[in-house]
Structures are given as structure tokens and as C-alpha cells.
Scaffold this motif. Sequence first.
Motif, PDB file in Angstrom:
ATOM      1  N   ILE A  10      19.827 -22.906   3.434  1.00  0.00           N
ATOM      2  CA  ILE A  10      20.371 -22.011   4.454  1.00  0.00           C
ATOM      3  C   ILE A  10      21.189 -20.896   3.812  1.00  0.00           C
ATOM      4  O   ILE A  10      21.107 -19.720   4.204  1.00  0.00           O
ATOM      5  CB  ILE A  10      21.222 -22.816   5.457  1.00  0.00           C
ATOM      6  CG1 ILE A  10      20.338 -23.778   6.262  1.00  0.00           C
ATOM      7  CG2 ILE A  10      21.975 -21.885   6.406  1.00  0.00           C
ATOM      8  CD1 ILE A  10      21.102 -24.738   7.134  1.00  0.00           C
ATOM      9  N   VAL A  11      21.970 -21.240   2.799  1.00  0.00           N
ATOM     10  CA  VAL A  11      22.752 -20.227   2.088  1.00  0.00           C
ATOM     11  C   VAL A  11      21.824 -19.229   1.393  1.00  0.00           C
ATOM     12  O   VAL A  11      22.079 -18.020   1.389  1.00  0.00           O
ATOM     13  CB  VAL A  11      23.697 -20.902   1.069  1.00  0.00           C
ATOM     14  CG1 VAL A  11      24.371 -19.861   0.182  1.00  0.00           C
ATOM     15  CG2 VAL A  11      24.756 -21.708   1.802  1.00  0.00           C
ATOM     16  N   SER A  12      20.726 -19.718   0.823  1.00  0.00           N
ATOM     17  CA  SER A  12      19.772 -18.823   0.168  1.00  0.00           C
ATOM     18  C   SER A  12      19.176 -17.827   1.150  1.00  0.00           C
ATOM     19  O   SER A  12      18.996 -16.643   0.828  1.00  0.00           O
ATOM     20  CB  SER A  12      18.648 -19.630  -0.490  1.00  0.00           C
ATOM     21  OG  SER A  12      19.077 -20.215  -1.693  1.00  0.00           O
ATOM     22  N   ILE A  13      18.861 -18.296   2.341  1.00  0.00           N
ATOM     23  CA  ILE A  13      18.319 -17.395   3.364  1.00  0.00           C
ATOM     24  C   ILE A  13      19.349 -16.336   3.743  1.00  0.00           C
ATOM     25  O   ILE A  13      19.027 -15.140   3.868  1.00  0.00           O
ATOM     26  CB  ILE A  13      17.888 -18.193   4.600  1.00  0.00           C
ATOM     27  CG1 ILE A  13      16.723 -19.129   4.253  1.00  0.00           C
ATOM     28  CG2 ILE A  13      17.489 -17.260   5.738  1.00  0.00           C
ATOM     29  CD1 ILE A  13      16.331 -20.080   5.372  1.00  0.00           C
ATOM     30  N   ALA A  14      20.602 -16.750   3.888  1.00  0.00           N
ATOM     31  CA  ALA A  14      21.654 -15.803   4.234  1.00  0.00           C
ATOM     32  C   ALA A  14      21.863 -14.767   3.129  1.00  0.00           C
ATOM     33  O   ALA A  14      22.009 -13.565   3.392  1.00  0.00           O
ATOM     34  CB  ALA A  14      22.955 -16.555   4.511  1.00  0.00           C
ATOM     35  N   VAL A  15      21.871 -15.213   1.878  1.00  0.00           N
ATOM     36  CA  VAL A  15      22.035 -14.297   0.747  1.00  0.00           C
ATOM     37  C   VAL A  15      20.860 -13.322   0.686  1.00  0.00           C
ATOM     38  O   VAL A  15      21.042 -12.119   0.425  1.00  0.00           O
ATOM     39  CB  VAL A  15      22.168 -15.080  -0.570  1.00  0.00           C
ATOM     40  CG1 VAL A  15      22.170 -14.134  -1.768  1.00  0.00           C
ATOM     41  CG2 VAL A  15      23.452 -15.903  -0.565  1.00  0.00           C
ATOM     42  N   HIS A  16      19.652 -13.827   0.929  1.00  0.00           N
ATOM     43  CA  HIS A  16      18.469 -12.959   0.924  1.00  0.00           C
ATOM     44  C   HIS A  16      18.601 -11.858   1.972  1.00  0.00           C
ATOM     45  O   HIS A  16      18.376 -10.663   1.676  1.00  0.00           O
ATOM     46  CB  HIS A  16      17.222 -13.799   1.181  1.00  0.00           C
ATOM     47  CG  HIS A  16      16.070 -13.021   1.741  1.00  0.00           C
ATOM     48  ND1 HIS A  16      15.380 -12.067   1.022  1.00  0.00           N
ATOM     49  CD2 HIS A  16      15.501 -13.047   2.982  1.00  0.00           C
ATOM     50  CE1 HIS A  16      14.427 -11.541   1.780  1.00  0.00           C
ATOM     51  NE2 HIS A  16      14.477 -12.117   2.955  1.00  0.00           N
ATOM     52  N   LEU A  17      18.968 -12.210   3.190  1.00  0.00           N
ATOM     53  CA  LEU A  17      19.096 -11.216   4.257  1.00  0.00           C
ATOM     54  C   LEU A  17      20.184 -10.192   3.933  1.00  0.00           C
ATOM     55  O   LEU A  17      20.014  -8.990   4.183  1.00  0.00           O
ATOM     56  CB  LEU A  17      19.396 -11.919   5.582  1.00  0.00           C
ATOM     57  CG  LEU A  17      18.286 -12.827   6.131  1.00  0.00           C
ATOM     58  CD1 LEU A  17      18.749 -13.553   7.380  1.00  0.00           C
ATOM     59  CD2 LEU A  17      17.029 -12.020   6.415  1.00  0.00           C
ATOM     60  N   ALA A  18      21.286 -10.667   3.359  1.00  0.00           N
ATOM     61  CA  ALA A  18      22.358  -9.744   2.994  1.00  0.00           C
ATOM     62  C   ALA A  18      21.910  -8.772   1.900  1.00  0.00           C
ATOM     63  O   ALA A  18      22.191  -7.570   1.961  1.00  0.00           O
ATOM     64  CB  ALA A  18      23.586 -10.533   2.539  1.00  0.00           C
TER      65      ALA A  18
END
Length: 345
Positions: free
Chosen positions: A154-162
Motif C-alpha cells: 500500500i505504501v508503494s502504491i502511495a509513493v508511486h502516485l506521489a
Amino acid sequence: MNAQIALILGQDGITNGAIYALLALSILLVFTVTRVLFIPQGEFVAFGALTMASLQAGKPVALVWLLLAFALAEVVCDLLAWRKRPARVRVWRIAAKAVYPLVLAGLLYRLPLAQLPMTVQALLTLLLVVPMGPQLYRLFYQPIAAASTLVLLIVSIAVHLALVGLGLLAFGAEGARTAPFSDAGLTLGPVNVNSQALWVVAVSALLIVVLYQFFERSMYGKALRAAAFNRLGARLMGISPVFAGRATFFLAALIGTVSGILIAPITTMYFDSGFMVSLKGFVGAIIGGLVSYPLAAAGAVLVGLIEAFSSFWASAYKEIVVFTLIIPVLLWRSLKSHHVEEEEE
């Protein structure tokens, strides 16, 4: 389809497959050491390509200010961690994290970027983009290193979007392409092999061999992998899980940036193009079962070949054909593996 067309498609497939193989290996590398499915891997490809294009256009790169912002945030995190657990701190190391982006910004705004040799431009691109790998680990993954794989995903997805949004802010919505490394070519029968394709295959093969030898043969590489399976045991044996995480993110950022530099002369890159490229590398890693470097590389080359031939037979559905490969692979691995009941917490 005749033999000449098949050879041309095979050349394109192997060239693309070499890039996918690099990304598959970096995704596998990060996962085996830190248990993180590094979705932002593609952003390093896009940032590397667009940074190289900005340097060749003579434009100061706005990405350096993102590097500075990450560095300052990293300094703050280090100071807060030192406050909670007072220990011996190397002040010069903390100061260097903030000084490095400022020095790099001074170089970018003073040097005649467009007139520099291509090797110097590539070096500046690496100096600008690669340090973001360890920074991302320190800011977003190190504090939750002991969390479950789902939380890390989930953190990876958030970092990707940012990072996609920050890439739009730094580079804009326009695409870019860089000059090729050389204009020479090689004639193999009826097919003219592009020199850039040879560069891609040669550099990719070299990195694959080096990574395989490092993690499979060297004690240091095995120590880094051990940190993923038992962080406490690795720490007791003198292996720092923090250093292992930063080292693997550094290697992943290096591989992604090199891939972006290699692919930029072949195709037009946009701020969000890296995700699709890394996703195809992820398909290759899945074919390898997220455990085997040779199988991941072979699976990524297979993805490139299938994509190339699909673009000839059904160009509108080539992406669907590539991503559908996951289904039979997952089904086969599911039938092959033994079911294990989850332990009750």
C-alpha cells in the motif's frame, strides 16, 4: 509474415525485453531483500529519460529541488530519531545529505548543459536521480520495515502516485526523446540492427551477469538477502537491515535510471510512461516466481518478444496479450504449490 519481418520483430522484442529484464531483476532484488514490491521502479525510468532529455535541451532540471526536499526531510527524520534514542551521530554525514543537492544544483545552473559530452550528461543524470532511491527507503519504508507485505504494498502504491504527480510538476506533460548514443548500425542478413539496440542489449546483459554473480556467489550478496528473511537474526550476525535496504534501493534506482537513459533514444517518454514499462518487468518477475534471477530475466525477454509479435498480429490488443500472461503463470504456480494454512495470530 515473412522471415525479414520476423527478424525485425525479434530485434524489437529482444531490445524491449532487455529493458524489461533489468526492471524485473531490480523488482526481484528489492523484494527478496526488503519484502517490498517496488511499484515506483518505473518512475526512475521516466525520471532518468526525461532528465537526460532536459540536459540535452540545455534546460536546468527542476528535479534537483525535489532531491533537496527529500534530503531535508531525511535530515529532519535523522535528527528526530537521534532525539528519541541519543547515540553517537556523525554530523558530517547528516550535513552532507543537505549539501549534496545544493552543490548539484549549482553545477546544473552554471554548466553549459547542452554542450556537454553525452557521457557527462549521463553521469549528471545518474548523480541526480539515483540518490532518490535510498532517500525513498529512509523516508517511507525504513520506519515500517517490520510491517506486513500488504502494508508495504500500500505504501508503494502511495509513493508511486506521489512521484507521478511530482514528475508532472518537474517535467511537464510534454514527452521527450534523447539523441542516440551512436548512429552506426550492424547489418545481419536482411536486417539492419540499430546501434542503440546493441547498446541496450549489451548494457542489460552486463548488469544481469553482475547482479547474478553478486547475489548468488558473493557472501556479501547472500548477507543482504538474509536480511529479508530474518531481520533480527541478520542484526545479531552483524548485518544491518537498514544498510541492506538502502543498498538495494540504491541498486534499484541505478538500474531504473540506466534503463531510462538506454530507452530514451528509442521511444518518447512522458512523466507517467515508467509505470507501464515497469509493469511489464513485473510480469517477467512473476514468471520467475519472484525468486529466480535467471527465470525473471528470461520471462522478461519472453514478454518483450510476445509484445513485439502481438503488435504485428493485433496491435490494438498487445497490452492485453502481455498482461494476460500472468493468468496461466499464476494458475500453474497455484496448482503446483502446496496449500498452507495461515497461522492464527
